[in-house]
Scaffold this motif. Structure first.
Motif, PDB file in Angstrom:
ATOM      1  N   PRO A 211       0.809  -1.237   0.000  1.00 21.38           N
ATOM      2  CA  PRO A 211       0.000   0.000   0.000  1.00 21.38           C
ATOM      3  C   PRO A 211       0.832   1.272   0.000  1.00 21.38           C
ATOM      4  CG  PRO A 211      -0.150  -1.127   2.121  1.00 21.38           C
ATOM      5  CD  PRO A 211       0.530  -2.068   1.193  1.00 21.38           C
ATOM      6  N   LEU A 212       2.066   1.219   0.519  1.00 29.15           N
ATOM      7  CA  LEU A 212       2.914   2.414   0.459  1.00 29.15           C
ATOM      8  C   LEU A 212       3.180   2.780  -0.995  1.00 29.15           C
ATOM      9  CD1 LEU A 212       4.593   4.577   1.918  1.00 29.15           C
ATOM     10  CD2 LEU A 212       6.509   2.949   1.923  1.00 29.15           C
ATOM     11  N   GLY A 213       3.423   1.779  -1.834  1.00 25.58           N
ATOM     12  CA  GLY A 213       3.636   2.053  -3.255  1.00 25.58           C
ATOM     13  C   GLY A 213       2.341   2.316  -3.994  1.00 25.58           C
ATOM     14  N   TYR A 214       1.390   1.400  -3.855  1.00 28.99           N
ATOM     15  CA  TYR A 214       0.140   1.492  -4.625  1.00 28.99           C
ATOM     16  C   TYR A 214      -0.699   2.703  -4.228  1.00 28.99           C
ATOM     17  CZ  TYR A 214       0.846  -3.509  -5.763  1.00 28.99           C
ATOM     18  OH  TYR A 214       1.332  -4.711  -6.180  1.00 28.99           O
ATOM     19  N   CYS A 215      -0.882   2.888  -2.916  1.00 29.34           N
ATOM     20  CA  CYS A 215      -1.840   3.889  -2.436  1.00 29.34           C
ATOM     21  C   CYS A 215      -1.186   5.217  -2.057  1.00 29.34           C
ATOM     22  CB  CYS A 215      -2.613   3.335  -1.238  1.00 29.34           C
ATOM     23  SG  CYS A 215      -3.498   1.805  -1.584  1.00 29.34           S
TER      24      CYS A 215
END
Length: 313
Positions: A211-215
């Motif tokens: 989620p750090l990358g995606y979101c």
């Protein structure tokens, strides 16, 4: 519309398929076409079903608009997608997740059986054997040097940081990052993991990195591209990225933590949205690369005894 065909090969498997970009979502298809050729660690869906995906080194996928969305479950096998998760995905069989997806093309019917063979082999590589399989994507009949793209900023300090993030991304793009290898082999300097457990730490690292990358970083890129004021972008960057990056640094991903702290400090002084967009895009690609390696290295087979039960009709 001119014919545009791409070749997707997995040299480790001895399998190559051809796909045609068919005019759906032309902005995404153009971005993919213009980024070719590239090579990327091949992944496999772990929840959704029979689906291949890999991180595509195409910055524009994070924010370009899509004109057509479909239910992945309902489209033919061989459908090729580009997503805002910075993925190139290919359906090769049954899917269960009702996620709206953005198609850009389709593997030729003559190659669908070979695609399914590749899918089964990649599943084995991700789930059990841990063999590294790479997707090589190019324009049909063309070859070239595969590089990770580097963005630029007008501010020299920001541009220098982008250069460092790019260099590290390129270094680990096709080689597992040492910090992740150390973590997965149980060498954790901070002693993260209650009662000397390792699996718990691996699970939390995987759950925070994706989620750090995606979101977080992907969301900041989309917000910047959509015109969010720079003051708001600065605030949101620290709100979204600081805590997970600090936790991941504690677990062993110190390079990611240092890059994030540098990016947040740089963002606080920025005067140009274009510089913010470039820096967060480069960070997103780096973190998404780490996420791909996390999924490859994670010992999924330790849960092999846990199998889904049939639900009553």
């Amino acid at each position: 519309m001119r014919e545009r065909r791409i070749q997707i090969g997995w040299a480790e498997l001895g399998i190559t398929v051809t796909a045609e970009l068919d005019g759906r979502n032309p902005a995404l298809a153009d971005a993919l076409w213009n980024a070719l050729p590239y090579r990327s660690l091949q992944g496999h869906a772990l929840v959704a079903g029979h689906h291949l995906f890999h991180v595509a080194p195409v910055h524009e996928l994070l924010h370009l608009p899509a004109e057509q969305k479909v239910d992945r479950r309902a489209v033919p096998d061989g459908t090729v997608f580009c997503s805002r998760l910075q993925h190139l995905g290919i359906k090769y069989g049954e899917l269960t997740e009702p996620m709206p997806a953005t198609p850009v093309g389709r593997v030729l019917p003559a190659d669908v059986d070979a695609l399914a063979e590749a899918g089964r082999a990649v599943w084995d590589a991700v789930y059990s054997s841990k063999r590294h399989v790479f997707a090589e994507v190019s324009r049909l009949g063309e070859a070239g040097e595969c590089r990770v793209p580097r963005l630029r900023a007008e501010d020299p300090t920001v541009d220098a940081l982008i250069g460092k993030v790019h260099a590290e991304t390129e270094r680990v793009w096709t080689h597992p990052p040492e910090e992740l290898v150390e973590l997965h082999e149980g060498r954790i300097a901070s002693r993260a993991g209650s009662y000397e457990t390792v699996l718990t730490t691996l699970l939390f690292v995987n759950g925070e990195t994706r989620p750090l990358g995606y979101c977080a970083y992907g969301g900041l890129v989309r917000a910047a591209a959509d015109g969010m004021p720079l003051d708001c972008l600065r605030q949101m960057a620290r709100i979204l990225a600081a805590t997970p990056a600090e936790f991941l640094g504690y677990c062993g991903l110190q390079t990611l933590h240092q890059f994030t702290e540098g990016a947040l400090d740089a963002a606080a002084r920025m005067e140009r949205r274009t510089d913010f967009l470039a820096l967060m895009s480069q960070m997103a690609l780096y973190v998404n690369c780490l996420g791909g390696w996390n999924l490859q290295l994670f010992p999924w087979s330790v849960g092999g005894h846990l199998r889904r039960e049939a639900c009553p009709a």
